[in-house]
Design a protein around this motif. Structure first.
Motif, PDB file in Angstrom:
ATOM      1  N   LEU A  91       0.801  -1.230   0.025  1.00 43.95           N
ATOM      2  CA  LEU A  91      -0.067  -0.038   0.103  1.00 43.95           C
ATOM      3  C   LEU A  91       0.952   1.236  -0.134  1.00 43.95           C
ATOM      4  CD1 LEU A  91      -2.879  -0.812   2.503  1.00 43.95           C
ATOM      5  CD2 LEU A  91      -3.040  -0.819   0.000  1.00 43.95           C
ATOM      6  N   TYR A  92       1.960   1.175   0.620  1.00 48.89           N
ATOM      7  CA  TYR A  92       2.809   2.250   0.736  1.00 48.89           C
ATOM      8  C   TYR A  92       4.309   2.324   0.320  1.00 48.89           C
ATOM      9  CZ  TYR A  92      -1.035   3.713   3.750  1.00 48.89           C
ATOM     10  OH  TYR A  92      -2.342   3.833   4.340  1.00 48.89           O
ATOM     11  N   GLU A  93       4.678   1.158  -0.212  1.00 49.60           N
ATOM     12  CA  GLU A  93       5.994   0.941  -0.947  1.00 49.60           C
ATOM     13  C   GLU A  93       5.892  -0.206  -1.909  1.00 49.60           C
ATOM     14  OE1 GLU A  93       8.846   2.567   0.136  1.00 49.60           O
ATOM     15  OE2 GLU A  93       7.943   3.565   1.820  1.00 49.60           O
ATOM     16  N   SER A  94       6.728   0.242  -2.768  1.00 47.81           N
ATOM     17  CA  SER A  94       7.096  -0.773  -3.928  1.00 47.81           C
ATOM     18  C   SER A  94       8.258  -0.956  -4.200  1.00 47.81           C
ATOM     19  CB  SER A  94       6.215  -0.296  -5.143  1.00 47.81           C
ATOM     20  OG  SER A  94       4.774  -0.190  -5.016  1.00 47.81           O
ATOM     21  N   THR A  95       8.680  -2.348  -4.915  1.00 45.10           N
ATOM     22  CA  THR A  95      10.183  -2.419  -5.481  1.00 45.10           C
ATOM     23  C   THR A  95       9.978  -2.851  -6.893  1.00 45.10           C
ATOM     24  OG1 THR A  95       9.930  -4.621  -4.605  1.00 45.10           O
ATOM     25  CG2 THR A  95      10.960  -3.480  -3.239  1.00 45.10           C
ATOM     26  N   TRP A  96      11.243  -2.761  -7.405  1.00 42.83           N
ATOM     27  CA  TRP A  96      11.494  -2.834  -8.715  1.00 42.83           C
ATOM     28  C   TRP A  96      12.061  -3.954  -9.366  1.00 42.83           C
ATOM     29  CZ3 TRP A  96       8.235   0.600  -8.249  1.00 42.83           C
ATOM     30  CH2 TRP A  96       8.530   1.800  -7.661  1.00 42.83           C
ATOM     31  N   LYS A  97      11.602  -4.445 -10.329  1.00 43.95           N
ATOM     32  CA  LYS A  97      12.350  -5.639 -11.311  1.00 43.95           C
ATOM     33  C   LYS A  97      13.736  -5.198 -11.568  1.00 43.95           C
ATOM     34  CE  LYS A  97       8.242  -8.095 -13.031  1.00 43.95           C
ATOM     35  NZ  LYS A  97       7.569  -8.551 -14.337  1.00 43.95           N
TER      36      LYS A  97
END
Length: 408
Positions: free
Chosen positions: A259-265
């Motif tokens: 909901l508040y953070e994402s990570t990348w490929k």
């Protein structure tokens, strides 16, 4: 190289414009497309059209294979060390903006330097202007010699230990100059900077080996090399790409979303958010096949011959000024006719079916360096002939005579 046989593969060339057989001399802006490329894109839409990387159904698998197969083909075409070093983009402009917007803004700060040249296309100038403004870095220019070439001594004097990025076009879209990018890359690396090459005008016309050039980034567009519009690629060294942050966000480029953070490929996926340009990549792969079947070395030799022939013929016309060096140029000649605006020249030539470009060619600083507001440009490709140059010269003679009478 059988130019007549090659011409037969380009449907658009077999038409009349304003009652005259078309002579297309604007390939530096965009090239024409052979039947094999047109058919490849058509076949994808008729047979394989589906989204990639997501579906497990047959069409999705075929589309994914075609898309990733195109990436592998681009990697081999440039001699990249890995297909993971190839990011599909909308073209050269998007690729250069990605490097300037992600890499440069992360490494540059107050007192750092970004080095380019006055001959750059706006696509390899404005992104660096904006990066310099955003980071406080200084934008510096390698000066040009009187004939528009670059002196390596001037590169040595301009690039310093404060330089973070050196970005140079491989071949000028106005001057036709082929720059010594390998030697410039050596100077950049000696000072701790990365080397970015704008390959828009080189990739269609000569064999490119990014490992031999030892550039850190290389950008090009498909539409200038017999491929579709709206697709191109950025080559970047894998270790650098994986340190860069994406500048577009959405589906498919993510590893994990909360909901508040994402990570990348890892690269290249982190830079290809959303549904990619699948049909464009398929068309680019077909264009690479087409060019490699003919041979980039043969194409380069043919264009250099046409450029030399055009330079000689145009130089013989009184009142014509040609810009850029006589030797060592790609297949284009940029010129002006005394007392006649380039747009009027282009319009007059078009009335006889000869298509050339007129304007500032997205190089306004270079126009000011040349002390002109605009120029006309005839650019050649593998499907052009000496007869096309002769048509250009004959039409230019008649244009000169017409405006001479009008002015007189």
């Amino acid at each position: 190289m059988n130019v007549n046989a090659i011409r037969e593969q380009f449907p658009i060339l077999h038409q009349e414009v304003n009652g005259h057989p078309l002579v297309y001399l604007d390939s530096a802006a965009t090239s024409q497309k052979p039947r094999s490329v047109i058919d490849a894109v058509k076949r994808y839409y008729e047979w394989d059209n589906a989204n990639v990387h997501r579906g497990v159904h047959t069409l999705g698998s075929r589309a994914t294979d075609a898309y990733e197969g195109a990436r592998s083909k681009v990697a081999a075409f440039l001699n990249a060390a890995s297909e993971e070093e190839i990011v599909f983009t909308r073209g050269t402009t998007t690729a250069l903006n990605l490097v300037a917007g992600s890499y440069a803004r992360s490494v540059c700060g107050e007192g750092d330097e970004i080095v380019i040249t006055p001959m750059e296309h706006h696509s390899n100038l404005i992104p660096w202007q904006q990066a310099a403004k955003a980071t406080g870095a200084t934008l510096k220019y390698i000066p040009l010699q009187p004939d528009g070439t670059i002196s390596l001594a001037d590169v040595e004097a301009t690039v310093t230990e404060r330089t973070k990025v050196v970005a140079v076009t491989y071949a000028s879209n106005v001057l036709g100059v082929i720059n010594p990018v390998k030697q410039i890359a050596e100077i950049a690396h000696r000072n701790g900077a990365v080397m970015v090459i704008d390959g828009a005008q080189s990739t269609p016309h000569m064999k490119v080996d990014v490992q031999e050039l030892d550039c850190d980034f290389y950008a090009f567009s498909a539409h200038k090399m017999c491929g579709p519009t709206g697709v191109g690629a950025l080559y970047g060294k894998k270790a650098i790409l994986n340190r860069m942050e994406p500048i577009e966000f959405g589906g498919e480029m993510i590893d994990f979303v909360d909901l508040y953070e994402s990570t990348w490929k890892d690269a290249p996926s982190r830079f290809e958010g959303g549904t990619p340009i699948i049909a464009g990549a398929v068309g680019l792969a077909a264009a690479i096949d087409f060019l490699q079947e003919i041979g980039l070395e043969h194409i380069h030799q043919h264009e250099q011959h046409l450029a030399a022939y055009a330079y000689e013929q145009l130089s013989a016309i009184e009142g014509v000024t040609i810009y850029g060096p006589k030797e060592g140029r790609v297949g284009l000649v940029t010129f002006n006719l005394d007392d006649v605006h380039p747009h009027d020249v282009a319009t007059a030539l078009d009335s006889e079916g000869v298509a050339v470009r007129a304007g500032h060619h997205c190089c306004q600083p270079l126009m000011r360096w040349l002390n002109v507001s605009a120029t006309a440009r005839a650019s050649f490709y593998l499907y052009n002939t000496e007869a096309d140059v002769d048509r250009l010269v004959g039409s230019l003679h008649r244009t000169k005579e017409f405006f001479g009478h009008a002015i007189g």
